[in-house]
Design a protein around this motif. Structure first.
Motif, mmCIF file in Angstrom:
data_model
loop_
_atom_site.group_PDB
_atom_site.id
_atom_site.type_symbol
_atom_site.label_atom_id
_atom_site.label_comp_id
_atom_site.label_asym_id
_atom_site.label_seq_id
_atom_site.Cartn_x
_atom_site.Cartn_y
_atom_site.Cartn_z
ATOM 1 N N ILE A 1 32.005 188.841 65.413
ATOM 2 C CA ILE A 1 30.646 188.791 64.847
ATOM 3 C C ILE A 1 29.719 187.961 65.727
ATOM 4 C CG2 ILE A 1 29.269 187.870 62.931
ATOM 5 C CD1 ILE A 1 31.621 188.562 61.090
ATOM 6 N N ILE A 2 30.167 186.759 66.070
ATOM 7 C CA ILE A 2 29.305 185.834 66.823
ATOM 8 C C ILE A 2 29.047 186.356 68.234
ATOM 9 C CG2 ILE A 2 29.204 183.523 67.833
ATOM 10 C CD1 ILE A 2 30.661 182.501 65.344
ATOM 11 N N GLY A 3 30.103 186.818 68.913
ATOM 12 C CA GLY A 3 29.929 187.318 70.274
ATOM 13 C C GLY A 3 29.020 188.528 70.334
ATOM 14 N N ALA A 4 29.239 189.495 69.445
ATOM 15 C CA ALA A 4 28.405 190.700 69.439
ATOM 16 C C ALA A 4 26.971 190.368 69.036
ATOM 17 C CB ALA A 4 28.996 191.742 68.494
ATOM 18 N N GLY A 5 26.813 189.460 68.078
ATOM 19 C CA GLY A 5 25.474 189.085 67.631
ATOM 20 C C GLY A 5 24.667 188.416 68.726
ATOM 21 N N ILE A 6 25.306 187.487 69.468
ATOM 22 C CA ILE A 6 24.596 186.759 70.533
ATOM 23 C C ILE A 6 24.259 187.685 71.697
ATOM 24 C CG2 ILE A 6 24.853 184.964 72.280
ATOM 25 C CD1 ILE A 6 26.481 183.364 70.247
ATOM 26 N N VAL A 7 25.259 188.421 72.176
ATOM 27 C CA VAL A 7 25.003 189.323 73.302
ATOM 28 C C VAL A 7 24.040 190.438 72.876
ATOM 29 C CG1 VAL A 7 26.046 190.908 74.962
ATOM 30 C CG2 VAL A 7 27.239 188.808 74.341
ATOM 31 N N GLY A 8 24.185 190.901 71.631
ATOM 32 C CA GLY A 8 23.266 191.913 71.137
ATOM 33 C C GLY A 8 21.822 191.442 71.158
ATOM 34 N N ARG A 9 21.616 190.213 70.757
ATOM 35 C CA ARG A 9 20.272 189.637 70.788
ATOM 36 C C ARG A 9 19.727 189.610 72.219
ATOM 37 N NH1 ARG A 9 15.981 188.295 67.317
ATOM 38 N NH2 ARG A 9 14.676 186.799 68.406
ATOM 39 N N LEU A 10 20.579 189.222 73.175
ATOM 40 C CA LEU A 10 20.157 189.163 74.576
ATOM 41 C C LEU A 10 19.840 190.554 75.128
ATOM 42 C CD1 LEU A 10 22.761 186.560 75.925
ATOM 43 C CD2 LEU A 10 20.342 186.157 75.380
ATOM 44 N N MET A 11 20.503 191.578 74.584
ATOM 45 C CA MET A 11 20.316 192.947 75.073
ATOM 46 C C MET A 11 19.189 193.687 74.346
ATOM 47 S SD MET A 11 22.490 193.104 77.501
ATOM 48 C CE MET A 11 22.414 194.837 77.914
ATOM 49 N N GLY A 12 18.521 193.004 73.430
ATOM 50 C CA GLY A 12 17.386 193.620 72.739
ATOM 51 C C GLY A 12 17.719 194.241 71.399
ATOM 52 N N PHE A 13 18.907 193.910 70.848
ATOM 53 C CA PHE A 13 19.306 194.433 69.548
ATOM 54 C C PHE A 13 19.065 193.397 68.460
ATOM 55 C CE2 PHE A 13 22.785 196.981 71.911
ATOM 56 C CZ PHE A 13 21.869 197.945 72.262
ATOM 57 N N HIS A 14 19.008 193.846 67.232
ATOM 58 C CA HIS A 14 18.995 192.917 66.104
ATOM 59 C C HIS A 14 20.393 192.320 65.960
ATOM 60 C CE1 HIS A 14 14.978 193.815 64.563
ATOM 61 N NE2 HIS A 14 15.216 195.087 64.776
ATOM 62 N N PRO A 15 20.518 190.992 65.860
ATOM 63 C CA PRO A 15 21.844 190.361 65.833
ATOM 64 C C PRO A 15 22.751 190.865 64.718
ATOM 65 C CG PRO A 15 20.150 188.714 66.217
ATOM 66 C CD PRO A 15 19.434 189.999 65.910
ATOM 67 N N ILE A 16 22.215 191.073 63.524
ATOM 68 C CA ILE A 16 23.075 191.485 62.411
ATOM 69 C C ILE A 16 23.584 192.906 62.628
ATOM 70 C CG2 ILE A 16 23.021 192.151 59.966
ATOM 71 C CD1 ILE A 16 21.466 189.585 59.432
ATOM 72 N N GLU A 17 22.724 193.818 63.044
ATOM 73 C CA GLU A 17 23.177 195.184 63.315
ATOM 74 C C GLU A 17 24.173 195.219 64.474
ATOM 75 O OE1 GLU A 17 20.274 195.825 60.385
ATOM 76 O OE2 GLU A 17 20.178 194.538 62.148
ATOM 77 N N ALA A 18 23.933 194.392 65.509
ATOM 78 C CA ALA A 18 24.879 194.317 66.623
ATOM 79 C C ALA A 18 26.219 193.764 66.162
ATOM 80 C CB ALA A 18 24.295 193.449 67.738
ATOM 81 N N ALA A 19 26.176 192.712 65.319
ATOM 82 C CA ALA A 19 27.414 192.115 64.819
ATOM 83 C C ALA A 19 28.206 193.096 63.959
ATOM 84 C CB ALA A 19 27.092 190.853 64.022
ATOM 85 N N ILE A 20 27.496 193.914 63.184
ATOM 86 C CA ILE A 20 28.174 194.890 62.318
ATOM 87 C C ILE A 20 28.811 196.003 63.144
ATOM 88 C CG2 ILE A 20 27.784 196.692 60.587
ATOM 89 C CD1 ILE A 20 25.636 194.814 59.372
ATOM 90 N N THR A 21 28.058 196.588 64.071
ATOM 91 C CA THR A 21 28.557 197.758 64.803
ATOM 92 C C THR A 21 29.500 197.378 65.944
ATOM 93 O OG1 THR A 21 26.518 197.716 66.132
ATOM 94 C CG2 THR A 21 26.586 199.210 64.255
ATOM 95 N N ALA A 22 29.078 196.482 66.827
ATOM 96 C CA ALA A 22 29.888 196.130 67.993
ATOM 97 C C ALA A 22 30.907 195.044 67.672
ATOM 98 C CB ALA A 22 28.982 195.658 69.131
ATOM 99 N N GLY A 23 30.745 194.363 66.538
ATOM 100 C CA GLY A 23 31.684 193.322 66.142
ATOM 101 C C GLY A 23 32.645 193.793 65.074
ATOM 102 N N LEU A 24 32.146 193.984 63.864
ATOM 103 C CA LEU A 24 33.004 194.345 62.736
ATOM 104 C C LEU A 24 33.630 195.726 62.892
ATOM 105 C CD1 LEU A 24 30.971 192.977 59.690
ATOM 106 C CD2 LEU A 24 32.926 191.943 60.851
ATOM 107 N N CYS A 25 32.916 196.657 63.516
ATOM 108 C CA CYS A 25 33.479 198.003 63.676
ATOM 109 C C CYS A 25 34.463 198.075 64.838
ATOM 110 C CB CYS A 25 32.365 199.033 63.831
ATOM 111 S SG CYS A 25 31.430 199.275 62.288
#
Length: 427
Positions: free
Chosen positions: A355-379
């Motif tokens: 969750i944390i890794g996907a959320g942080i990197v997602g934010r840096l890549m222009g994504f919303h942290p929660i959506e990034a954490a859900i898709t690239a993290g939890l999924c």
């Protein structure tokens, strides 16, 4: 189940009466072990039980606010109901056969992937596709790091914690993850396949359960901190680009039929391509649908039909499918039997790291942290296709299914490659 803003109160009361009578008949037949075999028996029981548990979960305090509401209650509630002797085991067998052998899960995922991709803004899809893989890698790196550190502190060892707990959890489920991982590792580590499976399978089950719960909590976090979420939109700024499908007139039955046919056709394409290219059917289907969307090959009216069918499936079939996941894929006894503190903490560290890794990197890549954490993290941390449906249902973000499937299929395949490289380096 019946969401239509144009319905009058009288119409709604009539529908509720009809549902109550239908539910009474179906539940009575179920308890008496008199349900028909095949799709008609399975879908009837799944729809009724799913709807009842969904309402119960959405109205239960704390559960509805912090733990995903109806989705959580459907999955774990149906697993308990159908495996505790309350319902005849023949009914559970019918549902399991329908969901697994009958292809209901594949039909559901094909509908969501086709409709959601064809319903996306083309520019958003292009931008997101290029930036998504680094977000997956960020989640994986943090998951490994967190698990290894917790394992070192608890005396489980950094390497063993990563290889036996974190890697299988992030590997794309059972059939595409744990089983091939065991084949890779059993011939090179000195551990038997049985020993490896005894450690990996409970990790997958517990990790999947934690991922579903965390999905509900992330949805709640987004309500507390709106700046962290796009409410189902992955890329920042895309929420301003309203899709024209949402402004369409009421959908006709013919349009839904065309949308269903397109979803089925795309799954056929993925299946045929998988006979030529050594990749999972879902992954190839996603790539093909994305190419069709980006090239503009599909007429706009057909894209609208696919998106309308996707909406119909999500609104009407999700609770039924979640019952199937609870019955066919969720073993509460296995989860409970593996719940010692050290094991739980190692699994939790993996999911939290993802969750944390996907959320942080997602934010840096222009994504919303929660959506990034859900898709690239939890999924990445759940059990493949079934876990994707459960996680997205708990977080109320079913439109993210294409990215969830990229995580489960392409990300899961990457885990197998990574495991092979690690084993070769340690020889």
């Amino acid at each position: 189940m019946f969401s239509n803003d144009a319905m009058t109160q009288s119409d709604k009361r009539m529908i509720n009466v009809i549902f109550a009578l239908s539910a009474a008949v179906i539940l009575f037949a179920t308890v008496q072990n008199e349900i028909p075999t095949g799709i008609i028996g399975a879908i009837g029981v799944m729809a009724v039980v799913g709807y009842i548990l969904n309402v119960a979960g959405d109205k239960t305090p704390i559960v509805n606010q912090f733990f995903g509401g109806g989705a959580i209650v459907i999955i774990f509630g149906s697993s308990y109901i159908f495996h505790s002797g309350i319902i005849p085991h023949e009914t559970a067998d019918t549902i399991t056969t329908f969901v697994k052998g009958g292809g209901f899960l594949s039909f559901f995922i094909a509908s969501l992937v086709t409709g959601s991709i064809l319903g996306m803004d083309t520019n958003v899809l292009k931008k997101a596709a290029l930036k998504y893989i680094p977000v997956i890698l960020g989640g994986v790196a943090c998951a490994f790091l967190f698990t290894g550190l917790v394992g070192s502190v608890l005396g489980h060892g950094f390497f063993d914690s990563v290889m036996l707990i974190s890697l299988p959890i992030m590997g794309g489920g059972m059939g595409a993850g744990a089983v091939p991982l065991v084949e890779i590792m059993s011939g090179n580590t000195g551990m038997s396949a049985e020993m490896l499976l005894s450690k990996m399978v409970p990790a997958l089950a517990i990790g999947n359960a934690i991922a579903i719960v965390m999905a509900g909590l992330l949805d709640k976090l987004g309500k507390f901190y709106p700046s962290l979420t796009g409410n189902g939109k992955l890329m920042r700024g895309s929420e301003q680009q309203q899709d024209t499908q949402q402004q369409e007139q009421p959908t006709s039955i013919n349009v839904l039929g065309v949308g269903a046919l397109l979803a089925i056709t795309m799954f056929f394409v993925g299946t045929m391509l998988s006979n030529i290219i050594s990749m999972h059917t879902y992954a190839l289907m996603i790539i093909f649908v994305a190419v069709v969307k980006v090239t503009g090959f599909m007429p706009r009216e057909l894209e609208k039909a696919a998106h309308a069918w996707y909406k119909f499936v999500v609104d009407n079939l999700t609770p039924a499918l979640l019952v199937g996941i609870g019955v066919a894929y969720t073993d509460l006894n296995q989860i409970i039997a593996s719940l010692n503190l050290v094991y739980f903490l190692l699994v939790f560290a993996t999911v939290l790291g993802a969750i944390i890794g996907a959320g942080i990197v997602g934010r840096l890549m222009g994504f919303h942290p929660i959506e990034a954490a859900i898709t690239a993290g939890l999924c990445m941390a759940n059990m493949g296709g079934t876990g994707d449906v459960a996680v997205l249902a708990a977080s109320k973000r079913m439109e993210l299914m294409p990215f969830a499937q990229i995580s489960s299929r392409i990300g899961g395949a990457f885990m197998l490659i990574l495991a092979t490289l690690i084993i070769e380096l340690l020889k």
